[in-house]
Design a protein around this motif. Sequence first.
Motif, PDB file in Angstrom:
ATOM      1  N   GLU A  39       0.801  -1.225   0.000  1.00 23.18           N
ATOM      2  CA  GLU A  39       0.000   0.000   0.000  1.00 23.18           C
ATOM      3  C   GLU A  39       0.833   1.274   0.000  1.00 23.18           C
ATOM      4  N   TRP A  40       2.138   1.165   0.065  1.00 23.80           N
ATOM      5  CA  TRP A  40       2.965   2.364   0.172  1.00 23.80           C
ATOM      6  C   TRP A  40       2.813   3.247  -1.063  1.00 23.80           C
ATOM      7  N   GLY A  41       2.623   4.543  -0.826  1.00 21.91           N
ATOM      8  CA  GLY A  41       2.559   5.499  -1.924  1.00 21.91           C
ATOM      9  C   GLY A  41       1.343   5.291  -2.794  1.00 21.91           C
ATOM     10  N   GLY A  42       1.491   5.619  -4.091  1.00 24.10           N
ATOM     11  CA  GLY A  42       0.376   5.504  -5.014  1.00 24.10           C
ATOM     12  C   GLY A  42       0.138   4.071  -5.457  1.00 24.10           C
ATOM     13  N   GLU A 269      -6.172  -3.164   9.935  1.00 23.80           N
ATOM     14  CA  GLU A 269      -7.220  -2.896   8.956  1.00 23.80           C
ATOM     15  C   GLU A 269      -8.046  -1.683   9.387  1.00 23.80           C
ATOM     16  N   GLY A 270      -8.223  -0.729   8.474  1.00 23.54           N
ATOM     17  CA  GLY A 270      -8.984   0.477   8.775  1.00 23.54           C
ATOM     18  C   GLY A 270      -8.152   1.649   9.240  1.00 23.54           C
ATOM     19  N   ARG A 342      -0.337   2.974   4.776  1.00 17.63           N
ATOM     20  CA  ARG A 342      -1.593   2.227   4.908  1.00 17.63           C
ATOM     21  C   ARG A 342      -2.726   3.235   4.768  1.00 17.63           C
ATOM     22  N   TRP A 343      -3.721   2.885   3.959  1.00 17.82           N
ATOM     23  CA  TRP A 343      -4.804   3.799   3.629  1.00 17.82           C
ATOM     24  C   TRP A 343      -6.112   3.277   4.199  1.00 17.82           C
TER      25      TRP A 343
END
Length: 386
Positions: A39-42, A269-270, A342-343
């Motif tokens: 998930e790192w970056g774009g 998560e979240g 993490r998004w």
Amino acid sequence: MSTVTTYRPSTLADLRDAMAESARAGERLAVAGAGTAVEWGGAPEHDAVLDTTAMSGLISYNPTDMTVAVQAGMPLRSLQETLAGNAQWVALDPALAAAGATVGGLVATADAGPVRHTFGASRDSVIGVTVVLADATVARSGGHVIKNVAGYDLAKLFHGSLGTLGVLAEVVLRLHPRPSATATLAVPCHAAAAFDLGGRLIHGSLEPVAVEWCGRVLLARFDGTAGGVEDRGRRAMALAGDGAEWLPGDDERAAAHWAAVADLVRGAEGDTVVRLGTAPDRTPSLAALVAREAAAHDVDAAMTSSPFAGAHTVRLRGGTASQHAAVVTALRAAAPAATVCRWTPGLRDQLPAWGEPPPAVAVLRAVKRAFDPNDRLGKGRFAPWF
């Protein structure tokens, strides 16, 4: 319905062939390892995935010279287990091994943990690399000897490149002896007090291996011989004063403190997790900013810092994607190159993957054009910078 091709090379020749085939097909390629930093970056735009996990072999190991060469897909955990038989290790935090990260992934993400205070980031353990470029060219830099060399340092160039310049195939690492004893000083304190005490521990010649402020507790880890660690412990406790605890390496409380650092960095998560860098003396002001913005936007925030390396991680929990976005935007005002690792769901729709570009962005774009002129590798990982 579109399909995504997956290449799984197990040798350098396989990797070169996969890159050549991908180039002929004009495929946009995402490089994948163990997935610990996916998930790192774009989010990369890709037609194919190059999975390096089958490239997990030990190439050579020389305990006397304290060097080891591995394929880039080798899990750090497996490598550390191999080295332990000779009381040696790659000086990267145990939490990185526990998470399942690969050696190449650690270089590509520039990942590091609290021992960065003494041993630096992952690139500081690397003395040579073999990479395969977008056009299938195989390039090498450095070697098995620990010395300064002339030429282009690909290891440092690829450090933190997130798979956008080429694929790491092989990595040569310097090793360190494992300490015979370790202990942790734990001192509850706020950020300003942590910065002050940490500075006194360092300048008092106590040589902590790691200094981390996490969850309002300053942690300082000391490695060495049993007698040396015990002596430094007495001196450290005298400096720390009331409320300090001295925890031997086998104390479950010491393990729990360092596990809390790892848990915060990984998130759950979240959560939203952001990594950023500042000048070391800005640690207290950054902590105040995090607390202020979290309260203003009704988000739970926690922070861990290697203050004397200027490296920080902020975890956001609870609230909406819009609330997280507001806090991240405030953090980017303090550190434009902050990396979202993490998004929380919906956050990618609320803000770009990266903030304002750094002053050296023109150089970054030029390097990208030189190594990957058709923008096939990791397209989107550094958007909107390039």
